[in-house]
Design a protein around this motif. Structure first.
Motif, mmCIF file in Angstrom:
data_model
loop_
_atom_site.group_PDB
_atom_site.id
_atom_site.type_symbol
_atom_site.label_atom_id
_atom_site.label_comp_id
_atom_site.label_asym_id
_atom_site.label_seq_id
_atom_site.Cartn_x
_atom_site.Cartn_y
_atom_site.Cartn_z
ATOM 1 N N ILE A 134 36.709 73.714 -7.976
ATOM 2 C CA ILE A 134 37.721 74.767 -7.844
ATOM 3 C C ILE A 134 39.116 74.562 -7.200
ATOM 4 O O ILE A 134 40.313 74.812 -7.590
ATOM 5 N N ASN A 135 38.851 74.173 -5.905
ATOM 6 C CA ASN A 135 39.994 73.961 -5.071
ATOM 7 C C ASN A 135 40.921 72.631 -5.653
ATOM 8 O O ASN A 135 42.073 72.368 -5.268
ATOM 9 N N LEU A 136 40.130 71.785 -6.318
ATOM 10 C CA LEU A 136 40.865 70.599 -6.753
ATOM 11 C C LEU A 136 41.614 70.437 -8.352
ATOM 12 O O LEU A 136 42.047 69.616 -8.745
ATOM 13 N N ARG A 137 41.481 71.566 -8.730
ATOM 14 C CA ARG A 137 41.352 71.821 -10.442
ATOM 15 C C ARG A 137 43.000 71.388 -10.859
ATOM 16 O O ARG A 137 43.121 71.151 -11.841
ATOM 17 N N GLU A 138 43.902 71.599 -9.942
ATOM 18 C CA GLU A 138 45.341 71.371 -10.211
ATOM 19 C C GLU A 138 45.706 70.009 -9.691
ATOM 20 O O GLU A 138 47.014 69.676 -9.885
ATOM 21 N N LEU A 139 45.025 69.181 -8.996
ATOM 22 C CA LEU A 139 45.296 68.022 -8.601
ATOM 23 C C LEU A 139 44.649 66.943 -9.438
ATOM 24 O O LEU A 139 43.708 66.981 -9.961
ATOM 25 N N GLU A 140 45.538 65.584 -9.256
ATOM 26 C CA GLU A 140 45.019 64.470 -10.145
ATOM 27 C C GLU A 140 43.933 63.770 -8.742
ATOM 28 O O GLU A 140 44.258 63.721 -7.686
ATOM 29 N N ILE A 141 42.821 63.474 -9.342
ATOM 30 C CA ILE A 141 41.564 62.995 -8.548
ATOM 31 C C ILE A 141 41.256 61.304 -8.813
ATOM 32 O O ILE A 141 41.132 61.292 -10.323
ATOM 33 N N ASP A 142 41.331 60.435 -7.789
ATOM 34 C CA ASP A 142 41.202 59.271 -8.465
ATOM 35 C C ASP A 142 39.710 59.033 -8.729
ATOM 36 O O ASP A 142 38.658 59.793 -8.462
ATOM 37 N N PRO A 143 39.327 58.339 -9.742
ATOM 38 C CA PRO A 143 38.035 58.019 -10.112
ATOM 39 C C PRO A 143 37.027 57.652 -8.920
ATOM 40 O O PRO A 143 35.908 57.863 -9.271
ATOM 41 N N ASP A 144 37.679 57.178 -7.845
ATOM 42 C CA ASP A 144 36.696 56.789 -6.738
ATOM 43 C C ASP A 144 35.993 58.091 -6.117
ATOM 44 O O ASP A 144 35.028 57.696 -5.563
ATOM 45 N N VAL A 145 36.401 59.067 -6.260
ATOM 46 C CA VAL A 145 36.204 60.254 -5.638
ATOM 47 C C VAL A 145 34.855 60.707 -6.180
ATOM 48 O O VAL A 145 34.698 60.821 -7.189
ATOM 49 N N ASN A 146 33.878 60.773 -5.181
ATOM 50 C CA ASN A 146 32.624 61.407 -5.628
ATOM 51 C C ASN A 146 32.198 62.692 -4.851
ATOM 52 O O ASN A 146 32.147 62.660 -3.949
ATOM 53 N N LEU A 147 32.388 63.738 -5.656
ATOM 54 C CA LEU A 147 32.363 65.173 -5.249
ATOM 55 C C LEU A 147 30.946 65.232 -4.593
ATOM 56 O O LEU A 147 30.751 66.013 -3.758
ATOM 57 N N GLU A 148 29.895 64.821 -5.170
ATOM 58 C CA GLU A 148 28.651 65.104 -4.522
ATOM 59 C C GLU A 148 28.432 64.396 -3.251
ATOM 60 O O GLU A 148 27.963 65.175 -2.242
ATOM 61 N N THR A 149 28.856 63.137 -3.015
ATOM 62 C CA THR A 149 28.981 62.861 -1.745
ATOM 63 C C THR A 149 29.862 63.500 -0.542
ATOM 64 O O THR A 149 29.281 63.796 0.460
ATOM 65 N N ILE A 150 30.798 64.021 -1.134
ATOM 66 C CA ILE A 150 31.923 64.888 -0.326
ATOM 67 C C ILE A 150 30.976 66.313 -0.097
ATOM 68 O O ILE A 150 30.887 66.772 0.995
ATOM 69 N N ALA A 151 30.472 66.772 -1.101
ATOM 70 C CA ALA A 151 29.479 68.016 -1.122
ATOM 71 C C ALA A 151 28.644 67.870 0.213
ATOM 72 O O ALA A 151 28.337 68.768 0.887
ATOM 73 N N GLU A 152 27.911 66.741 0.327
ATOM 74 C CA GLU A 152 26.945 66.635 1.358
ATOM 75 C C GLU A 152 27.479 66.428 2.639
ATOM 76 O O GLU A 152 26.995 66.962 3.605
ATOM 77 N N LYS A 153 28.589 65.944 2.642
ATOM 78 C CA LYS A 153 29.405 65.886 3.985
ATOM 79 C C LYS A 153 29.904 67.174 4.576
ATOM 80 O O LYS A 153 30.095 67.195 5.618
ATOM 81 N N ILE A 154 30.004 68.017 3.893
ATOM 82 C CA ILE A 154 30.659 69.522 3.907
ATOM 83 C C ILE A 154 29.540 70.405 4.286
ATOM 84 O O ILE A 154 29.920 71.723 4.100
ATOM 85 N N GLU A 155 28.457 70.393 4.226
ATOM 86 C CA GLU A 155 27.369 71.119 4.460
ATOM 87 C C GLU A 155 27.578 71.944 5.849
ATOM 88 O O GLU A 155 27.947 71.440 6.864
ATOM 89 N N GLY A 156 27.357 73.292 5.550
ATOM 90 C CA GLY A 156 27.854 74.052 6.697
ATOM 91 C C GLY A 156 29.304 74.448 6.701
ATOM 92 O O GLY A 156 29.451 75.281 7.780
ATOM 93 N N TYR A 157 29.999 73.843 6.056
ATOM 94 C CA TYR A 157 31.463 74.346 6.026
ATOM 95 C C TYR A 157 31.549 75.651 5.318
ATOM 96 O O TYR A 157 30.980 75.922 4.242
ATOM 97 N N SER A 158 32.400 76.502 5.832
ATOM 98 C CA SER A 158 32.742 77.693 4.911
ATOM 99 C C SER A 158 33.577 77.535 3.722
ATOM 100 O O SER A 158 34.376 76.236 3.666
ATOM 101 N N GLY A 159 33.750 78.443 2.783
ATOM 102 C CA GLY A 159 34.990 78.518 1.913
ATOM 103 C C GLY A 159 36.112 77.936 2.254
ATOM 104 O O GLY A 159 36.949 77.104 1.768
ATOM 105 N N ALA A 160 36.627 78.615 3.397
ATOM 106 C CA ALA A 160 37.774 78.256 3.966
ATOM 107 C C ALA A 160 37.909 77.052 4.505
ATOM 108 O O ALA A 160 39.015 76.222 4.358
ATOM 109 N N ASP A 161 36.971 76.422 5.040
ATOM 110 C CA ASP A 161 36.960 75.094 5.719
ATOM 111 C C ASP A 161 37.126 74.076 4.423
ATOM 112 O O ASP A 161 37.833 73.113 4.534
ATOM 113 N N ILE A 162 36.284 74.390 3.465
ATOM 114 C CA ILE A 162 36.355 73.705 2.281
ATOM 115 C C ILE A 162 37.888 73.362 1.681
ATOM 116 O O ILE A 162 38.487 72.504 1.139
ATOM 117 N N THR A 163 38.399 74.772 1.725
ATOM 118 C CA THR A 163 40.069 74.704 0.923
ATOM 119 C C THR A 163 40.611 73.998 1.793
ATOM 120 O O THR A 163 41.471 73.275 1.303
#
Length: 109
Positions: free
Chosen positions: A11-40
């Motif tokens: 949702i936060n990245l929908r208007e951005l171009e994302i490099d194919p090397d970006v793994n959202l699942e890996t990032i999602a694991e690293k942001i465990e415990g982050y609030s919605g505002a933190d993720i933004t």
């Protein structure tokens, strides 16, 4: 659950171009415990890292001469890693514990 965080990332990245090397699942694991505002904030900072990379070493005149499309650089995994070093979660485990205790005692059933 990482998939909910991955959806927040999308949702936060929908208007951005994302490099194919970006793994959202890996990032999602690293942001465990982050609030919605933190993720933004992580997403915003990662996107700014890409722009900073584009203008690095340019003079102010050269920067002004760039078109908006020239400033659009894909956000990379490294951009996210740098953003995660700068932005930590704002809600502590202790805060969550207090909330869970409160919900157990006073929350709706």
């Amino acid at each position: 659950m990482p998939s909910g965080r991955a959806e927040l990332l999308k949702i936060n990245l929908r208007e951005l171009e994302i490099d194919p090397d970006v793994n959202l699942e890996t990032i999602a694991e690293k942001i465990e415990g982050y609030s919605g505002a933190d993720i933004t904030n992580v997403c915003r900072d990662a996107s700014m890292m890409a722009m900073r990379r584009r203008i690095e070493g340019l003079t102010p005149e050269q920067m002004r001469a760039l078109s908006k499309s020239e400033l659009q650089m894909p956000v990379t995994m490294m951009d996210f890693e740098q953003a995660l070093k700068k932005i930590s979660k704002s809600v502590s485990a202790t805060d969550l514990e207090k909330y869970e205790k409160w919900m157990a005692e006073f929350g709706s059933s």
